[in-house]
Design a protein around this motif. Structure first.
Motif, PDB file in Angstrom:
ATOM      1  N   SER A  72       3.070  -1.725  -9.922  1.00 46.34           N
ATOM      2  CA  SER A  72       3.531  -2.367  -8.693  1.00 46.34           C
ATOM      3  C   SER A  72       3.361  -3.882  -8.762  1.00 46.34           C
ATOM      4  O   SER A  72       4.194  -4.638  -8.244  1.00 46.34           O
ATOM      5  CB  SER A  72       2.780  -1.802  -7.480  1.00 46.34           C
ATOM      6  OG  SER A  72       1.388  -2.026  -7.578  1.00 46.34           O
ATOM      7  N   ASP A 132       0.825  -1.214   0.000  1.00 48.75           N
ATOM      8  CA  ASP A 132       0.000   0.000   0.000  1.00 48.75           C
ATOM      9  C   ASP A 132       0.859   1.265   0.000  1.00 48.75           C
ATOM     10  O   ASP A 132       0.494   2.275  -0.621  1.00 48.75           O
ATOM     11  CB  ASP A 132      -0.935  -0.003   1.211  1.00 48.75           C
ATOM     12  CG  ASP A 132      -2.060  -1.022   1.069  1.00 48.75           C
ATOM     13  OD1 ASP A 132      -2.310  -1.464  -0.076  1.00 48.75           O
ATOM     14  OD2 ASP A 132      -2.673  -1.378   2.091  1.00 48.75           O
ATOM     15  N   ARG A 179       2.760   6.762  -5.273  1.00 49.28           N
ATOM     16  CA  ARG A 179       1.826   6.905  -6.393  1.00 49.28           C
ATOM     17  C   ARG A 179       2.165   5.995  -7.580  1.00 49.28           C
ATOM     18  O   ARG A 179       2.035   6.376  -8.742  1.00 49.28           O
ATOM     19  CB  ARG A 179       1.764   8.369  -6.840  1.00 49.28           C
ATOM     20  CG  ARG A 179       1.344   9.321  -5.727  1.00 49.28           C
ATOM     21  CD  ARG A 179       1.163  10.740  -6.215  1.00 49.28           C
ATOM     22  NE  ARG A 179       0.798  11.631  -5.111  1.00 49.28           N
ATOM     23  CZ  ARG A 179      -0.424  11.753  -4.600  1.00 49.28           C
ATOM     24  NH1 ARG A 179      -1.409  11.028  -5.109  1.00 49.28           N
ATOM     25  NH2 ARG A 179      -0.665  12.594  -3.602  1.00 49.28           N
ATOM     26  N   PRO A 219       1.165   3.097  -9.915  1.00 48.56           N
ATOM     27  CA  PRO A 219      -0.086   2.428 -10.298  1.00 48.56           C
ATOM     28  C   PRO A 219      -0.054   0.944  -9.938  1.00 48.56           C
ATOM     29  O   PRO A 219       1.013   0.317  -9.909  1.00 48.56           O
ATOM     30  CB  PRO A 219      -0.132   2.633 -11.823  1.00 48.56           C
ATOM     31  CG  PRO A 219       0.731   3.822 -12.084  1.00 48.56           C
ATOM     32  CD  PRO A 219       1.824   3.759 -11.058  1.00 48.56           C
ATOM     33  N   TYR A 220      -1.244   0.385  -9.680  1.00 47.52           N
ATOM     34  CA  TYR A 220      -1.323  -1.019  -9.281  1.00 47.52           C
ATOM     35  C   TYR A 220      -0.733  -1.945 -10.332  1.00 47.52           C
ATOM     36  O   TYR A 220      -0.114  -2.963 -10.003  1.00 47.52           O
ATOM     37  CB  TYR A 220      -2.771  -1.415  -9.000  1.00 47.52           C
ATOM     38  CG  TYR A 220      -3.340  -0.806  -7.743  1.00 47.52           C
ATOM     39  CD1 TYR A 220      -2.684  -0.955  -6.527  1.00 47.52           C
ATOM     40  CD2 TYR A 220      -4.538  -0.089  -7.764  1.00 47.52           C
ATOM     41  CE1 TYR A 220      -3.191  -0.406  -5.364  1.00 47.52           C
ATOM     42  CE2 TYR A 220      -5.066   0.465  -6.609  1.00 47.52           C
ATOM     43  CZ  TYR A 220      -4.397   0.307  -5.410  1.00 47.52           C
ATOM     44  OH  TYR A 220      -4.911   0.863  -4.263  1.00 47.52           O
ATOM     45  N   ALA A 262      -1.051  -6.203  -4.499  1.00 43.28           N
ATOM     46  CA  ALA A 262      -1.144  -5.347  -5.687  1.00 43.28           C
ATOM     47  C   ALA A 262      -2.098  -5.941  -6.719  1.00 43.28           C
ATOM     48  O   ALA A 262      -2.888  -5.222  -7.338  1.00 43.28           O
ATOM     49  CB  ALA A 262       0.247  -5.161  -6.292  1.00 43.28           C
ATOM     50  N   HIS A 317       1.931   2.228  -3.446  1.00 48.92           N
ATOM     51  CA  HIS A 317       0.879   2.869  -4.251  1.00 48.92           C
ATOM     52  C   HIS A 317       0.498   4.250  -3.715  1.00 48.92           C
ATOM     53  O   HIS A 317       0.410   5.211  -4.501  1.00 48.92           O
ATOM     54  CB  HIS A 317      -0.359   1.983  -4.282  1.00 48.92           C
ATOM     55  CG  HIS A 317      -1.522   2.608  -4.992  1.00 48.92           C
ATOM     56  ND1 HIS A 317      -1.563   2.757  -6.361  1.00 48.92           N
ATOM     57  CD2 HIS A 317      -2.681   3.159  -4.513  1.00 48.92           C
ATOM     58  CE1 HIS A 317      -2.697   3.347  -6.708  1.00 48.92           C
ATOM     59  NE2 HIS A 317      -3.391   3.611  -5.611  1.00 48.92           N
TER      60      HIS A 317
END
Length: 277
Positions: free
Chosen positions: A115, A102, A109, A111-112, A164, A105
């Protein structure tokens, strides 16, 4: 002087990691193993979300890291598999692994999708490194300190990647928690079905299913804990985490009393005789 320093370092390592005398993980991978594993993944998601949103997030992450380290030290200090110690380590990996994913992300910042790919590369690197120095990646081979360190590195990487992946499916792909959970339930079942029906490699089937436990458990934890406005049932992360903790304790207590996930203790020497021959 260098020799003295080397002796001190060696002594410090030996006090931290005790040489195993038998298997350090469950010997029998049966249904109860997967049930508790799924409960710990859901627990990690609910507990992490509850702490981050109800406590100072920086203190929550630092506290999660401290407890994670303490649990891992306890696990590494045992010389054989102890159910409550092992599952405590798994649960704390679940909590801290969720927080770590977490942070990538939210704070950075990332993006999923990115990651997910980064953690997939990390997991691949762990498996590649492990395979370069050991003959197998089987969970049944965790009988040395080095193999155990590789094992826990892989477990932590699977938790981070699974977190993720779960968020990628629920948020980026807009599947929602329940739909994402159903998708991951199918993906979790496929390796087992392929193993029994097609006789695919057992180690490959185990790790493929293991990776899927994280997004599967997390999806259903979010579905039950998150507000209705977010697509959940609105039970609350705290209550869900508490119920999951009770179920985990009950499952581990059963394993401790029954010994159903263990076999007759075998000394380390005979287990590794074929490797030293």
């Amino acid at each position: 002087m260098p020799a003295t320093v080397l002796r001190r370092v060696t002594t410090a390592e030996m006090t931290l990691i005790r040489t195993p005398v038998s298997l350090k993980v469950p010997a029998r991978i049966a249904a109860i193993f997967w049930v508790i594993k799924l409960l710990t993944t859901a627990f990690g998601e609910s507990t992490s979300d509850y702490l981050v949103h109800n406590v100072n997030p920086y203190l929550a992450v630092m506290g999660g890291f401290v407890v994670f380290v303490a649990a891992m030290v306890l696990q590494l200090r045992t010389d054989r598999y102890v159910p409550w110690v092992y599952w405590l380590a798994v649960a704390m990996v679940a909590v801290f692994g969720t927080m770590a994913a977490d942070v990538v992300h939210i704070e950075f910042r990332v993006p999923y999708l990115i990651s997910s790919l980064l953690f997939a590369v990390l997991l691949t690197a762990v498996f590649w490194s492990w395979s370069r120095v050991e003959p197998t990646l089987s969970i049944h081979s965790i009988t040395t300190a080095r193999r155990e360190l590789f094992y826990w590195a892989a477990v932590l990487a699977t938790f981070a990647m699974g977190t993720a992946l779960g968020d990628l499916a629920a948020y980026t792909f807009n599947l929602g928690f329940l739909s994402a959970g159903v998708v991951f339930a199918v993906l979790f079942a496929l390796p087992g079905l392929a193993f029994y029906a097609l006789r695919i490699n057992a180690v490959l089937a185990f790790w493929a299913a293991y990776v899927m436990t994280r997004p599967l458990g997390a999806s259903f934890a979010d579905w039950t804990g998150k507000d209705r406005s977010a697509g959940g049932l609105g039970w609350g992360d705290g209550p869900v985490a508490a119920v999951l903790a009770v179920l985990i304790v009950a499952g581990v207590a059963y394993l401790t009393v029954s010994g159903s996930d263990q076999v007759k203790e075998v000394e380390l020497g005979p287990l590794l005789a074929d490797e030293s021959a």
